[in-house]
Each structure stands twice: as structure tokens, then as C-alpha cells.
Design a protein around this motif. Structure first.
Motif: not given
Length: 814
Positions: A678-694
């Protein structure tokens, strides 16, 4: 399992179609060899000792000949040893009878015994000679097919390796020519002398000029997005030039270099796919040979290692890395990750839409309007009447169950689009049949049609409950109609639904069947559908009990009595909460049994065991409530254990998602992975944070409803949590398949390599070919527009007449 031949046809490059392994031809030779071996085995069972002697004698004769080329010089024993004809057999019998009769001096009974024995000896001799000829013929047939397979195999090896080698050399020469004509040196060469100066020179030269062409002055982070991508994604076949530099020859040259480098990189990627497919084909065909002919097992074991094409794909990989390095230095300021993201996208990969895009667009508009209408009426009814709206109606769980299944279909379409967009070969990974795979557009078209029916039914049900519609049918019949429509959609079309139900059966039958990556993925999705399964169980009770035939206006004690029974509340619902997690638990144990590897199979099984414990504690919550003494100021160890178990299960599941399922969290690579798709590293960091909550919200879904747990979610939030969990699972699937594409950690595939998902232009004979032409779509739009306009005009006229009658009634009262 989908045949490899279909996968090969689906991934062939049209221009290279004749240079791939002829898998079907090799397979047909093996089929003939299998028939010959079975015939030889059948004859050998008749006379095992004689067959063994004949086979050993034949092997002894073949020893001096050596390789397979010298074997063709042998004269077949079949042409020299023919079985005796029936006439010869009769003549031989007569001769022996005459001989025995003339030499015998005894009479009576004893004189007839010797000729009979002689005849029997002749029969045995003739049968032995006939069996020997048949068995030698069977041996020769096996040898012929073995030689045919070996000859064809060598032919395919030479064809594939020669083409691969020539294409690598051609791509290498083209790249060198492009570098020489560009007038710039790459940092690949100059880094050996002075990498810092060379990089600054390139960034100030080629990279600086390129940045000024595509919009210039943009930051490196902005170039990561759509600003830079426009030049290769939307106008890949046209020259893109800045309006202020049309006369700049250097600009045209840069555009030409940029386009040429993209095309060459795509060729290298396709060449790498070519290697992966052919290597897989040879492995599979040799495995089939070993299975067909066990006596010659591992005959070609070292063949793959000896061939120059099978050099672990190093040639294509090195060429690929060189293209990425050059592109990064010339057009991305040395950012290798950005270069990889920009190099992959390409036009004409099946993502562009035809006229069906217009059809899909206006139907999506209709869905949006209906959704806003439903939401507005529900909210306005709550504000105006101060009572519960559709969420408080009897049949709302029916709409929630059907809506959850519909939402799952939308998320599947989004997943297919994302995987296709970023070259993740989900068809190869899931081992799907390419004939039944639908495009994202087809999935969205089907989902939007079902969404229209769902929203219309929901709106009519709400209006009927507020007495806004004439009592033509009972309101509770509308959710029943929606249930029948949903069942129909789950069965038809059979072309895609039958494989879906077969895969579901394999999931449910765990651990009786060995898990595949696709069945494991489905089981993981099932763990996110626990609330949907609960609503489906309620819907089944609603339909089977006949509650849909009763009017909602009649309130009586026995209404929905089954939902309050012991078997439903304390047995069925807890089992539904446990069953998806139990399936994954069994799959992990079966995977451990098949592979013998404790890690990660037993560790993964422990994760699902903890989730099952959360469900069991939620089910039997009243048992430890009895230990809660309000006069006891000490610690309630039952609640303390419950909270620790809940937190541990959430953290363990989150750790497994990030480190094991996604392959992220490596400090060496900024807590990511060495290669990303995937092109942006931001995607990976964002999904790690969201997965922690969900993830914490997912564990709450394991608690059965109405169990009395202190932090049980209220019923009105069930639809929200269900949607959030499905969204989390969808995003989880994005990165789970990306990691499986990059590696093969759980050994679901025999070959580690996975070809990138490209539209190769190869015409397949199983294409559906149905496309919406412009005239039919415009006609459909016109008809729907006329219907909507007619309904709107009729509504306005009816509202004006009702207003006039209301005014007349007020005047009469006055």
C-alpha cells in the motif's frame, strides 16, 4: 480446489501465451501413463512371481542402453514374440496326443491319464507365453508414455527457460539504453564513488525538473498522493506537460523517459509473474508424476535446480530492484517506498467502468435518498411523538439481520476493489475459480439492487406502523417478504452461490477437513458476524412461530414467548456466540495436526480458547453474581478475574492482528514491514490504532445479550457495533492478504511466490462478456426518471387536494 490450469490461463500475458508451460499437454500424457500403469498392475496381480521375473529380465536388458535417447534404438520384444494363434494351439494339442498315444504301452484307465496331463501342461505353457506377451506389452506401453513425458518435459523446460532468459537480457539492454540516452547517472553506479553528491545532483536535475513539471514545489508527502499519481494513473498513454512548458524540449524528453520507465517496469513485473507461474506449473506436474508413477518417484528431483531459469528468481528480482532504484532517484527524490507506490498503478487493469458506471451511479443516488428519508422519518418521529421509532418495533431484528448480510456484501465488494487496485492477487491466494469471480463493479451493482429493496421495505414498514399508508397488507408481512427475498439472494445466482455454500460447508465441518487459507479467512469473518447470527436466529423464530402473521396492534402475553424461553436465551444464543470461535479453534488444532508445528498454530488456538472463556463467563454471569456480597468490603475475585480475562483477550487478539496476521510491528522498519504494497505508511499506523479500539468492542460481542454483565452493550447500539465490527474485519482483510501475498508464514501454499494481479489482456474462453451498452443504460435511466417524476407529480397533486379539503373543513367548522 481450483485446477492450476485455470489459474495459468487467468494470469497469462496475451503476447507471451505460447511461451508458457503446456500444462494441459503434460497432464494428458500423465493420464495416459496412469492408465498404462494400472493395466500393468492388474496383470501383475494375476501372476505376481512370473510378472516380477519378466520385469527384472527387462530391466537387466535395459541397463546397457543408458539415457533416454539411446532407448529409442531398442527393438521392441513385442515384434519378435507373438502369442500362438488358436489354430497353432489345436495343432500342438493333436501332435502331443498322437505322440503320447503311440508311446504308451498301458491300457485301460492308466493309458488315458498321461495324454490328459500332457494337454494340461501344454495349456499352462501356452497361457504362460500369452501372459508374458501381454505383460511385456504393458511394460512397453508404460515405457513409451514415460519417454513421451520426459521428452515433453524437456521441451517445456527449454521453451520456458529460453524465453525467460531472452526477456531478461532484452529488459536489461533496454534499461541500459534508457540510462545512456537520459544523460544522467543513477545512484546505483555513482554511490560507489560519491553517493551523496550523486544523489544531490540527480535530485536537483532530473527530480527537480520533474517536480516542476507535475506541479512543483510540492512536498514529498504530497507527492505521495493523487498529485503525483495523476501523471501515470489517469493519462498513462498521453504526454503530460505543464501549460507553461509546452515548448520545453526537456519536458517532452522527461515525459518520454517517465513513460518508458513505467512500461519497462511493468514488463519486468509481468516477467516475474511469468517465472512464478511456470515454476509452480513444473512443481505441480512433477508432483503429479510422482503420484502417478511411484516407482520413478523423485526422478526429476534435481531438474528444477539444474535449469538456469529456476535460479530463485534472482535475475528478475535484481532487475526489478534496479528499476525501482532508478525511478526513486529520478522522480521521487530517492524515496524508494514512494517509487514502488507510483510504479505499480497502470491503466487498463479492469478497474475503469463502462456504461454500467452510470447505471451504478444513479442507483447509488437512489439508495442515498432513501437512506436519508428513512433516517429523517425515524428521527422526526422520535422528536415529534417522543416515543421509539422503528428500532423499537417488533420486527426490527429482522431488518438488522438482513441489513448485516447486505452490509457484508458491500464490504466484500470494497475488499475486492482494494485488492485489485493494489495488485494483491486474492484469486490466487484464495484458490478461487476465475470463472466465478466477479468484478467489484458487478458486486456493487448486485449490492445496490438489494439495498434498494431493503430500504423500500424498511420505509414501508415504518410508514405502515405510523398509519401513513392504507391498510392493504399487515405491516408485519413486509419483514417476512424481506426474509424471502434475502433467502432468494443467498441461493441465486447458482453460478456464484454454489461455490460460496461449498466453502461454508468446509468451514463448518472443521476439523474434519484440512483448512485452507480461504476457509480460514471465512471462519475469521464468521467471528465478526456473531451479532448477525443472533439476529438470524431471532428471525428464524419469528418466522417459524408464525409471529409474522399476527398484527402488531394486538398485544398479548404469548407474543414472542419463545424468545424468553430457556432453550433460546440460555442455550441457543450462547452456542451461537461460541460456534464461530470454536470453528477457528478446531482449524488451528487441525493445522497443528497436519503440519506438526506448535507455533503459530497452538498459540493461535490459545487465543480463541480465551475468547470462548469470555463467552462462557458472560453466559454464566449470574453464578458469580451470587458471590457479590454488598456488605463485603473486600475484593470480588470473580469480577476481578472477569476483567483480567476481558483485557487479556483483547490485548492478545490485538497483538496477534498486528504481529502475526499483518506482519507489522518490526522496530527495524519503523514498526512496519520490509516491503509494503500500500502506498502510504499512514495507512498502516492508522489501522493499528483503530484496531486497538475496535478489538475491545469485538470482545463485547462475545457476551450474550441480556446476560446481566455490567458492561454489556445496550440493545439500541447493537446495529452500530455490528457495523463497526464488520468494517474492522474488512480492513483487517486488506492487510491480512497483503501479508499473505508477501510471505507464506502458515504454509498454506506449496510455492512461496505469488504473481501480482494484472489484467494481462489474455482473452479467456470463459469470459461472460455481458456489458451494459449505452443505449440500454440510458433507456433504464429514462424509465426510472419518468416513474420518479410521475410519482412526485401525483404526490404534489394529492397533497394539494388534501390541503384544500382540510381548509374547507376548517371553514365549515367556523
Amino acid at each position: 480446489m481450483v485446477e492450476f490450469g485455470l489459474k495459468l490461463e487467468d494470469n497469462k500475458v496475451a503476447d507471451w501465451a505460447g511461451n508458457y508451460i503446456d500444462y494441459e499437454k503434460l497432464k494428458s500424457i500423465l493420464d495416459r501413463l496412469k492408465v498404462a500403469i494400472e493395466r500393468r498392475a492388474k496383470l501383475a496381480k494375476q501372476k505376481p512371481e512370473l510378472a516380477l521375473d519378466i520385469q527384472r529380465a527387462r530391466e537387466a536388458e535395459e541397463k546397457p542402453f543408458g539415457d533416454h535417447d539411446q532407448k529409442e534404438k531398442k527393438v521392441s520384444a513385442k515384434t519378435q514374440e507373438r502369442p500362438l494363434t488358436n489354430l497353432a494351439v489345436m495343432e500342438e494339442r493333436k501332435r502331443l496326443l498322437r505322440t503320447e498315444g503311440s508311446t504308451s504301452s498301458l491300457g485301460g484307465y492308466g493309458s488315458t491319464l498321461t495324454p490328459v496331463k500332457s494337454v494340461l501342461s501344454v495349456e499352462n505353457l501356452l497361457q504362460s507365453k500369452s501372459f508374458e506377451a501381454k505383460f511385456k506389452d504393458a511394460l512397453e506401453k508404460v515405457e513409451i508414455e514415460e519417454n513421451a513425458f520426459e521428452k515433453q518435459l524437456y521441451t517445456e523446460f527449454d521453451k520456458v527457460s529460453g524465453f525467460y532468459r531472452n526477456k531478461v537480457e532484452e529488459s536489461t539492454k533496454r534499461l541500459k539504453l534508457l540510462i545512456d540516452n537520459s544523460g544522467l547517472e543513477t545512484s546505483v553506479k555513482s554511490s560507489r564513488k560519491n553517493s551523496i553528491r550523486a544523489r544531490q545532483k540527480n535530485q536537483g536535475g532530473m527530480h527537480g525538473l520533474w517536480q516542476s513539471i507535475i506541479g512543483g514545489k510540492a512536498s514529498q508527502g504530497e507527492n505521495f498522493g493523487l498529485t503525483t499519481r495523476r501523471s501515470w494513473d489517469e493519462s498513462d498513454d498521453e504526454e503530460y506537460s505543464h501549460p507553461h512548458s509546452n515548448d520545453n524540449e526537456r519536458t517532452k524528453e522527461l515525459n518520454s523517459i517517465h513513460r518508458a520507465l513505467l512500461d519497462q517496469y511493468r514488463t519486468v513485473k509481468l516477467l516475474k509473474n511469468f517465472y512464478v507461474l511456470n515454476y509452480t506449473g513444473f512443481i505441480k506436474i512433477l508432483k503429479k508424476f510422482n503420484k502417478t508413477n511411484p516407482t520413478q518417484k523423485n526422478k526429476y528431483k534435481n531438474k528444477l535446480k539444474d535449469e538456469s531459469i529456476f535460479d530463485e528468481n534472482k535475475a528478475a528480482e535484481r532487475l526489478e530492484e534496479k528499476h525501482e532504484k532508478i525511478y526513486a532517484d529520478w522522480f521521487c527524490g530517492g524515496n524508494l517506498l514512494l517509487a514502488r507506490a507510483q510504479l505499480l498503478p497502470k491503466r487498463d487493469d479492469g478497474l475503469q467502468m463502462d456504461w454500467s458506471q452510470l447505471r451504478l451511479g444513479y442507483r447509488l443516488g437512489m439508495c442515498t435518498i432513501l437512506t436519508l428519508w428513512v433516517c429523517w422519518d425515524c428521527i422526526w418521529g422520535l422528536v415529534r411523538d417522543h416515543n421509539s421509532t422503528i428500532a423499537g418495533r417488533d420486527a426490527f431484528p429482522v431488518f438488522r439481520a438482513c441489513g448485516g448480510l447486505l452490509l457484508l456484501q458491500w464490504f466484500w465488494g470494497i475488499s475486492v476493489y482494494v485488492w485489485t487496485r493494489y495488485r494483491i492477487n486474492y484469486i490466487f491466494l484464495f484458490d478461487l475459480n476465475p470463472r466465478t469471480v466477479r468484478s467489484p463493479v458487478a458486486i456493487f451493482n448486485h449490492a445496490v439492487d438489494q439495498t434498494l429493496v431493503f430500504l423500500v421495505m424498511m420505509l414501508l414498514y415504518y410508514k405502515a406502523g405510523t398509519n401513513s399508508l392504507p391498510k392493504l397488507i399487515q405491516p408485519q408481512m413486509l419483514p417476512a417478504a424481506l426474509v424471502f427475498y434475502t433467502i432468494y439472494s443467498l441461493i441465486f445466482p447458482l453460478r456464484t452461490r454454489v461455490p460460496m455454500w461449498l466453502a461454508i460447508f468446509e468451514v463448518i465441518s472443521a476439523p474434519m477437513t484440512s483448512p485452507t487459507f480461504f476457509t480460514v479467512y471465512i471462519a475469521d469473518v464468521f467471528t465478526s458476524m456473531i451479532k448477525i447470527f443472533q439476529d438470524i436466529a431471532w428471525t428464524a423464530g419469528f418466522m417459524l412461530s408464525g409471529d409474522f402473521l399476527q398484527s402488531e396492534e394486538v398485544k398479548h402475553f404469548g407474543r414472542h414467548k419463545w424468545s424468553k424461553s430457556l432453550w433460546y436465551k440460555n442455550v441457543l444464543i450462547p452456542l451461537i456466540c461460541l460456534f464461530p470461535v470454536w470453528i477457528r479453534f478446531c482449524q488451528c488444532l487441525r493445522k497443528y495436526t497436519d503440519t506438526g508445528k506448535r507455533m503459530p498454530n497452538l498459540a493461535n488456538a490459545a487465543k480463541y480458547a480465551m475468547s470462548q472463556t469470555v463467552t462462557l463467563f458472560g453466559t454464566f454471569h449470574p453464578l458469580y453474581l451470587m458471590h457479590d456480597n454488598p456488605y463485603n468490603n473486600g475484593i470480588n475475585w470473580f469480577k476481578f478475574f472477569w476483567i483480567c480475562l476481558f483485557v487479556s483477550s483483547s490485548l492478545y487478539s490485538y497483538y496477534w492482528d498486528v504481529f502475526m496476521d499483518w506482519g507489522l510491528g518490526k522496530p527495524k522498519y519503523n514498526f512496519l514491514a520490509p516491503r509494503l504494497m500500500y502506498p502510504r505508511r499512514f495507512y498502516y499506523y492508522a489501522v493499528m490504532v483503530a484496531d486497538f479500539v475496535l478489538r475491545s468492542m469485538w470482545v463485547l460481542t462475545l457476551v450474550p445479550p441480556q446476560s446481566g454483565v455490567s458492561f454489556e452493550l445496550p440493545q439500541y447500539l447493537t446495529a452500530v457495533t455490528m457495523s463497526l465490527e464488520l468494517a474492522r474485519r474488512t480492513v483487517w482483510g486488506f492487510f491480512r492478504l497483503e501479508f499473505e501475498h508477501r510471505s507464506n508464514t502458515n504454509q498454506y501454499r506449496r510455492v512461496d511466490f505469488v504473481p501480482l494481479h494484472f489484467n494481462t489482456g489474455h482473452k479467456r474462453n470463459y469470459d461472460d462478456g455481458r456489458q451494459h451498452v449505452g443505449s440500454s443504460v440510458l433507456l433504464e435511466v429514462a424509465i426510472v426518471s419518468l416513474v420518479v417524476i410521475g410519482i412526485s407529480v401525483a404526490s404534489v397533486i394529492a397533497a394539494q387536494r388534501a390541503n384544500e379539503r382540510y381548509t374547507e373543513m376548517n371553514e365549515q367548522d367556523l
